[in-house]
Design a protein around this motif. Structure first.
Motif, PDB file in Angstrom:
ATOM      1  N   HIS A  79       0.871  -1.179   0.185  1.00  0.00           N
ATOM      2  CA  HIS A  79       0.034   0.099   0.005  1.00  0.00           C
ATOM      3  C   HIS A  79       0.680   1.214  -0.088  1.00  0.00           C
ATOM      4  CE1 HIS A  79      -3.344  -2.638   0.535  1.00  0.00           C
ATOM      5  NE2 HIS A  79      -2.976  -3.208   1.501  1.00  0.00           N
ATOM      6  N   GLN A  80       2.300   1.239  -0.022  1.00  0.00           N
ATOM      7  CA  GLN A  80       3.261   2.176   0.254  1.00  0.00           C
ATOM      8  C   GLN A  80       3.786   2.450  -1.151  1.00  0.00           C
ATOM      9  OE1 GLN A  80       4.916   0.711   3.680  1.00  0.00           O
ATOM     10  NE2 GLN A  80       4.555   2.897   4.702  1.00  0.00           N
ATOM     11  N   ILE A  81       3.356   1.882  -2.041  1.00  0.00           N
ATOM     12  CA  ILE A  81       4.245   1.897  -3.416  1.00  0.00           C
ATOM     13  C   ILE A  81       3.226   2.300  -4.569  1.00  0.00           C
ATOM     14  CG2 ILE A  81       6.040   0.541  -2.981  1.00  0.00           C
ATOM     15  CD1 ILE A  81       4.967  -1.840  -4.409  1.00  0.00           C
ATOM     16  N   PRO A  82       3.309   3.204  -5.331  1.00  0.00           N
ATOM     17  CA  PRO A  82       2.345   3.714  -6.364  1.00  0.00           C
ATOM     18  C   PRO A  82       2.315   3.096  -7.484  1.00  0.00           C
ATOM     19  CG  PRO A  82       4.456   5.267  -6.670  1.00  0.00           C
ATOM     20  CD  PRO A  82       4.596   3.903  -5.401  1.00  0.00           C
ATOM     21  N   PHE A  83       2.624   1.549  -7.481  1.00  0.00           N
ATOM     22  CA  PHE A  83       2.597   0.660  -8.772  1.00  0.00           C
ATOM     23  C   PHE A  83       2.421  -0.600  -8.260  1.00  0.00           C
ATOM     24  CE2 PHE A  83       6.779   1.080  -7.402  1.00  0.00           C
ATOM     25  CZ  PHE A  83       7.420  -0.175  -7.246  1.00  0.00           C
ATOM     26  N   GLU A  84       1.990  -1.485  -8.978  1.00  0.00           N
ATOM     27  CA  GLU A  84       1.660  -3.073  -8.723  1.00  0.00           C
ATOM     28  C   GLU A  84       3.030  -3.737  -9.072  1.00  0.00           C
ATOM     29  OE1 GLU A  84      -0.080  -6.148  -7.559  1.00  0.00           O
ATOM     30  OE2 GLU A  84      -1.155  -4.309  -7.927  1.00  0.00           O
ATOM     31  N   THR A  85       3.401  -4.504  -7.825  1.00  0.00           N
ATOM     32  CA  THR A  85       4.750  -5.023  -8.152  1.00  0.00           C
ATOM     33  C   THR A  85       4.740  -6.064  -9.088  1.00  0.00           C
ATOM     34  OG1 THR A  85       4.054  -6.605  -6.042  1.00  0.00           O
ATOM     35  CG2 THR A  85       5.264  -4.439  -5.494  1.00  0.00           C
ATOM     36  N   ALA A  86       3.583  -6.780  -9.229  1.00  0.00           N
ATOM     37  CA  ALA A  86       3.566  -8.073 -10.092  1.00  0.00           C
ATOM     38  C   ALA A  86       3.907  -7.588 -11.626  1.00  0.00           C
ATOM     39  CB  ALA A  86       2.409  -8.647 -10.008  1.00  0.00           C
ATOM     40  N   GLU A  87       3.839  -6.445 -11.810  1.00  0.00           N
ATOM     41  CA  GLU A  87       4.141  -5.828 -13.051  1.00  0.00           C
ATOM     42  C   GLU A  87       5.534  -5.745 -13.481  1.00  0.00           C
ATOM     43  OE1 GLU A  87       2.856  -1.458 -13.838  1.00  0.00           O
ATOM     44  OE2 GLU A  87       1.053  -1.841 -12.737  1.00  0.00           O
TER      45      GLU A  87
ATOM     46  N   LEU B 152      13.288  -3.382  -3.120  1.00  0.00           N
ATOM     47  CA  LEU B 152      13.271  -4.477  -2.205  1.00  0.00           C
ATOM     48  C   LEU B 152      11.702  -4.970  -2.017  1.00  0.00           C
ATOM     49  CD1 LEU B 152      15.670  -3.374   0.593  1.00  0.00           C
ATOM     50  CD2 LEU B 152      15.819  -5.209  -0.817  1.00  0.00           C
ATOM     51  N   THR B 153      10.852  -4.029  -2.103  1.00  0.00           N
ATOM     52  CA  THR B 153       9.440  -4.578  -2.078  1.00  0.00           C
ATOM     53  C   THR B 153       9.194  -5.436  -3.208  1.00  0.00           C
ATOM     54  OG1 THR B 153       8.714  -2.600  -0.825  1.00  0.00           O
ATOM     55  CG2 THR B 153       7.135  -3.609  -1.812  1.00  0.00           C
ATOM     56  N   ILE B 154       9.615  -4.990  -4.569  1.00  0.00           N
ATOM     57  CA  ILE B 154       9.128  -5.677  -5.787  1.00  0.00           C
ATOM     58  C   ILE B 154       9.974  -7.068  -5.817  1.00  0.00           C
ATOM     59  CG2 ILE B 154      10.034  -5.817  -8.130  1.00  0.00           C
ATOM     60  CD1 ILE B 154       9.760  -2.707  -8.067  1.00  0.00           C
ATOM     61  N   PHE B 155      11.142  -7.219  -5.106  1.00  0.00           N
ATOM     62  CA  PHE B 155      12.162  -8.450  -5.059  1.00  0.00           C
ATOM     63  C   PHE B 155      11.331  -9.027  -4.171  1.00  0.00           C
ATOM     64  CE2 PHE B 155      15.373 -10.893  -3.253  1.00  0.00           C
ATOM     65  CZ  PHE B 155      15.955 -11.540  -4.323  1.00  0.00           C
ATOM     66  N   ASN B 156      11.173  -8.571  -3.017  1.00  0.00           N
ATOM     67  CA  ASN B 156      10.319  -9.684  -1.701  1.00  0.00           C
ATOM     68  C   ASN B 156       9.017 -10.228  -2.289  1.00  0.00           C
ATOM     69  OD1 ASN B 156      12.537  -9.277  -0.130  1.00  0.00           O
ATOM     70  ND2 ASN B 156      11.770  -7.478   0.714  1.00  0.00           N
ATOM     71  N   GLU B 157       8.155  -9.440  -3.059  1.00  0.00           N
ATOM     72  CA  GLU B 157       7.096  -9.861  -3.411  1.00  0.00           C
ATOM     73  C   GLU B 157       7.225 -11.101  -4.790  1.00  0.00           C
ATOM     74  OE1 GLU B 157       3.779  -9.068  -2.754  1.00  0.00           O
ATOM     75  OE2 GLU B 157       4.427  -7.829  -1.027  1.00  0.00           O
ATOM     76  N   TRP B 158       8.242 -10.561  -5.544  1.00  0.00           N
ATOM     77  CA  TRP B 158       8.603 -11.864  -6.512  1.00  0.00           C
ATOM     78  C   TRP B 158       9.084 -12.923  -5.875  1.00  0.00           C
ATOM     79  CZ3 TRP B 158      13.631 -13.682  -7.890  1.00  0.00           C
ATOM     80  CH2 TRP B 158      13.501 -14.383  -9.181  1.00  0.00           C
ATOM     81  N   VAL B 159       9.915 -13.025  -5.051  1.00  0.00           N
ATOM     82  CA  VAL B 159      10.039 -14.221  -4.288  1.00  0.00           C
ATOM     83  C   VAL B 159       9.098 -14.995  -3.630  1.00  0.00           C
ATOM     84  CG1 VAL B 159      11.777 -15.114  -2.158  1.00  0.00           C
ATOM     85  CG2 VAL B 159      12.573 -13.294  -3.747  1.00  0.00           C
ATOM     86  N   GLU B 160       8.279 -14.274  -3.023  1.00  0.00           N
ATOM     87  CA  GLU B 160       7.130 -14.829  -2.587  1.00  0.00           C
ATOM     88  C   GLU B 160       6.249 -15.498  -3.531  1.00  0.00           C
ATOM     89  OE1 GLU B 160       5.978 -15.523   0.815  1.00  0.00           O
ATOM     90  OE2 GLU B 160       7.908 -14.740   1.025  1.00  0.00           O
ATOM     91  N   TYR B 161       6.079 -14.803  -4.683  1.00  0.00           N
ATOM     92  CA  TYR B 161       5.410 -15.375  -5.874  1.00  0.00           C
ATOM     93  C   TYR B 161       6.265 -16.561  -6.335  1.00  0.00           C
ATOM     94  CZ  TYR B 161       4.364 -15.550 -11.013  1.00  0.00           C
ATOM     95  OH  TYR B 161       4.016 -15.929 -12.232  1.00  0.00           O
ATOM     96  N   LYS B 162       7.398 -16.594  -6.394  1.00  0.00           N
ATOM     97  CA  LYS B 162       7.981 -17.922  -7.033  1.00  0.00           C
ATOM     98  C   LYS B 162       8.171 -19.011  -5.998  1.00  0.00           C
ATOM     99  CE  LYS B 162      10.688 -17.368 -10.329  1.00  0.00           C
ATOM    100  NZ  LYS B 162      10.204 -17.963 -11.649  1.00  0.00           N
ATOM    101  N   LYS B 163       7.581 -19.026  -4.705  1.00  0.00           N
ATOM    102  CA  LYS B 163       7.487 -20.044  -3.774  1.00  0.00           C
ATOM    103  C   LYS B 163       6.598 -21.057  -4.078  1.00  0.00           C
ATOM    104  CE  LYS B 163       9.288 -18.005   0.426  1.00  0.00           C
ATOM    105  NZ  LYS B 163       8.887 -17.757   1.604  1.00  0.00           N
TER     106      LYS B 163
END
Length: 72
Positions: A18-26, A61-72
């Motif tokens: 909620h603190q970033i102005p874009f969708e991390t999955a993009e 780091l937010t993008i990367f951490n979300e990506w790592v969670e997505y890859k699990k």
């Protein structure tokens, strides 16, 4: 092409979704492509996001951490 990218420290503050102005999955396809290229250790990806796309440390780091969670 060999790229030297400094390691990112472990104890960094990350933003929540909620603190970033874009969708991390993009940005997941960019990280997937980087991973498949074998250009670097993926622990260096947050710095790569900063250098390549101009993200702040926290955003990358937010993008990367979300990506790592997505890859699990």
């Amino acid at each position: 092409m060999h790229m030297h990218i400094p390691r990112v420290g472990i104890n960094m503050i990350t933003l929540n979704q909620h603190q970033i102005p874009f969708e991390t999955a993009e940005w997941f396809p960019e990280l997937d492509e980087l991973q498949h290229s074998g250009q670097m250790n993926m622990m260096e990806a947050p710095r790569w996001l900063q250098d390549t796309f101009g993200f702040s440390k926290e955003q990358s780091l937010t993008i990367f951490n979300e990506w790592v969670e997505y890859k699990k």
